[in-house]
Design an enzyme around this catalytic site. Structure first.
Site, PDB file in Angstrom:
ATOM      1  N   GLU A  35       0.968  -1.243   0.156  1.00  0.00           N
ATOM      2  CA  GLU A  35       0.052  -0.002  -0.310  1.00  0.00           C
ATOM      3  C   GLU A  35       1.032   1.195   0.067  1.00  0.00           C
ATOM      4  OE1 GLU A  35      -3.487  -0.434   2.744  1.00  0.00           O
ATOM      5  OE2 GLU A  35      -2.226  -2.060   3.230  1.00  0.00           O
ATOM      6  N   ARG A  41       5.129 -13.068   9.555  1.00  0.00           N
ATOM      7  CA  ARG A  41       5.790 -11.881   9.302  1.00  0.00           C
ATOM      8  C   ARG A  41       7.209 -11.603  10.084  1.00  0.00           C
ATOM      9  NH1 ARG A  41       2.500  -6.948  11.470  1.00  0.00           N
ATOM     10  NH2 ARG A  41       4.414  -5.862  10.817  1.00  0.00           N
ATOM     11  N   LYS A  94       3.801   1.205  10.292  1.00  0.00           N
ATOM     12  CA  LYS A  94       3.731   2.422   9.461  1.00  0.00           C
ATOM     13  C   LYS A  94       3.064   3.459  10.161  1.00  0.00           C
ATOM     14  CE  LYS A  94       3.408   0.506   4.615  1.00  0.00           C
ATOM     15  NZ  LYS A  94       2.845   0.478   3.330  1.00  0.00           N
TER      16      LYS A  94
END
Length: 555
Positions: A36, A262, A272
């Site tokens: 994104e 992850r 983020k």
């Protein structure tokens, strides 16, 4: 810290892809990396990049770079440009043109209308707060919206008016009609479209409604012919919804989603939102501040793409969540730089030395290897009467075991002569500002028989050395888990006040005057450093410490 095991761990996804190739299940393997564009990539993304691009390369396939740009309020061209640069820097190239989820907005909108016509989607007037209440909990089923049984005609009309911009943000949403009692909450009538009157970086002002990530992701994979849609474990619960859309729409392909754990790295944050907070509140100097966990920051700090790729291979791919020690990443950096970085000398805290018995006006050009093991040439150091050593390399009253310079003591200057400290010159406050030393002209590159010298120290010539700034970067956080702030506090409480120490007036050997952005060196006895790509100038070079010579944090 013990040396990490360098044997690559098993990669279960590699085994899956290998089996699919051998069985002929797919004509060609197609993966994708779908960031994104709402921030810079961080070290966690590096694992996904290496995995998706690496699998495609290994099995002769292709990997797409696709920006999942469904939230124009948070997306910027700056992030798109940075992401492209990071992927290329890591050594990968995407297949064909860059893809955007927004490329498929027309098709997604048409498919949403098909779901409405099939009675599988409806326009909901519940507010976001009411929708959350109706959704239920993990232990209690949700309940149907009072607008769930609208007719197809009414839903088509309302969705068309939503698309035309007739309603304000948040007034209505298009939702899939699945099962409000489903144990998996992602299947409880998920949102397909929201009203957002926002300018989009790719489509401009064409749209007033934007698809949700869940509705966009799987269909984008299908349009692109992705065979293996690889996600992190938090998307595991979304897989049934991913498959529901694929099964209920006339998509051109049927991708399969796979999940892996992850990358969680201690002493860092990779959210983020938190990275952006660090930038916005001025705790760091931008997304590429060398203390950040972003790939841009690592690059500026001097990390190599090869070392990050090796790190990602070393930690492996599993389905078990865990935390990787920062020391493993730092080991990978040292391993690569030790083998490839040229050696140089830089005096961080200069102390002037005058060689009293060296002839005035005389200069010798000494040749030192640029690397102790690799044949990459030599660099030249002028040796003359005046030079600089590090202030920490002389002590008047040293502790036991001290192996540097002391009154009457001798050391070897790296690649040069043995010198003896004869006199320390002090100012009115007793601070030493110069040493008077003598040298032994018979000791260039050798120790005469029977001669014992305590140690070897680095040095630079006084007149021909390069004045520079050196930035000593360390870990941004002082706690292994920064999110555990002090009681009532936040991750910001764990910022390491010593994460950056700036030293001005340092002196580097003359060969470093030719260094350019991202050139890396081992400053002997000090660590690995690189030229700063943002602030360094030929007339005023700035060197960033990449990593110390050895782990200073391990137990």
């Amino acid at each position: 810290m013990n040396k990490p095991d360098t044997t690559p761990p098993a990669n279960f996804l590699r085994q899956i892809v290998k089996a699919d190739v051998e069985s002929g299940k797919h004509d060609k393997i197609v993966t994708r990396f779908p960031p994104e564009p709402n921030g810079y990539l961080h070290i966690g993304h590096a694992k996904s990049i290496c995995l998706n691009f690496g699998l495609a390369q290994e099995f002769g396939g292709e990997c797409n770079l696709r920006f999942d740009d469904t939230n124009p309020a948070k997306e910027e061209q700056e992030y798109i440009d940075a992401i492209k640069a990071d992927v290329e820097w890591l050594g990968f190239q995407w297949a064909g043109e860059i893809h955007y989820a927004s490329d498929y907005f027309d098709q997604l909108h048409a498919w949403a209308i098909e779901l409405i016509k099939a009675g599988k989607a409806y326009v909901d007037d519940l507010s976001p707060e009411q929708a959350r209440e109706y959704r239920g909990t993990l232990t209690e089923p949700g309940k149907n919206s009072p607008f769930r049984d609208r007719s197809v005609e009414e839903n088509l009309d309302l969705f068309a008016r939503m698309t035309a911009g007739e309603f304000p943000d948040g007034a209505r949403a298009l939702r899939a009609k699945i099962d409000m009692a489903a144990p998996n909450m992602n299947l409880r009538d998920p949102i397909l479209y929201r009203i957002r009157h926002a300018h989009h970086h790719q489509t401009g002002d064409k749209w007033c409604v934007y698809p949700s990530y869940d509705f966009t992701h799987g269909q984008s994979d299908a349009i692109e012919g992705v065979t293996h849609s690889i996600c992190t474990l938090e998307f595991e619960d979304h897989r049934p919804l991913y498959e529901w859309f694929i099964n209920n729409l006339p998509v051109p392909a049927t991708p399969r989603q796979y999940e892996f754990a992850r990358l969680n790295l201690n002493y860092t944050v990779t959210s983020k939102r938190k990275l952006k907070q660090l930038v916005d509140e001025g705790h760091v100097d931008g997304w590429d501040d060398p203390r950040m966990s972003t790939l841009s920051a690592f690059r500026r700090r001097g990390y190599t793409a090869a070392s990050i790729r090796n790190f990602c291979e070393r930690i492996g791919v599993t389905r078990s969540d865990g935390v990787v020690d920062m020391g493993v990443l730092e080991f990978s950096i040292r391993e690569d730089l030790d083998a490839n970085a040229p050696r140089a000398m830089c005096v961080l805290r200069p102390l002037k030395v005058t060689i009293t018995n060296y002839p005035e006006g005389q200069t010798e050009q000494l040749e030192l290897p640029r690397h102790p093991k690799e044949d990459i040439g030599v660099r030249v150091l002028p040796f003359s009467r005046e030079l600089y050593i590090d202030r920490d390399d002389f002590m008047i009253d040293p502790p036991k075991g001290y192996k540097r310079l002391e009154p009457g003591g001798e050391v070897r200057l790296r690649g040069s002569y043995v010198i003896r400290a004869d006199e320390a010159i002090t100012d009115a406050d007793g601070n030493i500002f110069e040493l008077k030393c003598s040298y032994d002209p018979d000791t260039l590159g050798k120790n005469p028989e029977g001669r014992k010298v305590k140690g070897v120290i680095h040095w630079v010539p006084a007149d021909e050395s390069v004045e520079c700034e050196v930035r000593l970067y360390d870990r941004l956080f002082r706690a292994p888990n920064p999110d555990k702030g002090e009681e009532g506090g936040t991750f910001l409480d764990n910022i390491n006040p010593e994460s950056l120490v700036v030293l001005k007036g340092c002196r580097a050997e003359p060969s470093l005057a030719q260094a350019t952005a991202e050139d890396r060196f081992q400053f002997e006895r000090e660590g690995y450093f690189c030229i700063d790509s943002k602030d360094s100038r030929p007339e005023a070079p700035v060197f960033n410490r990449t990593v110390t010579l050895r782990d200073s944090w391990g137990g």
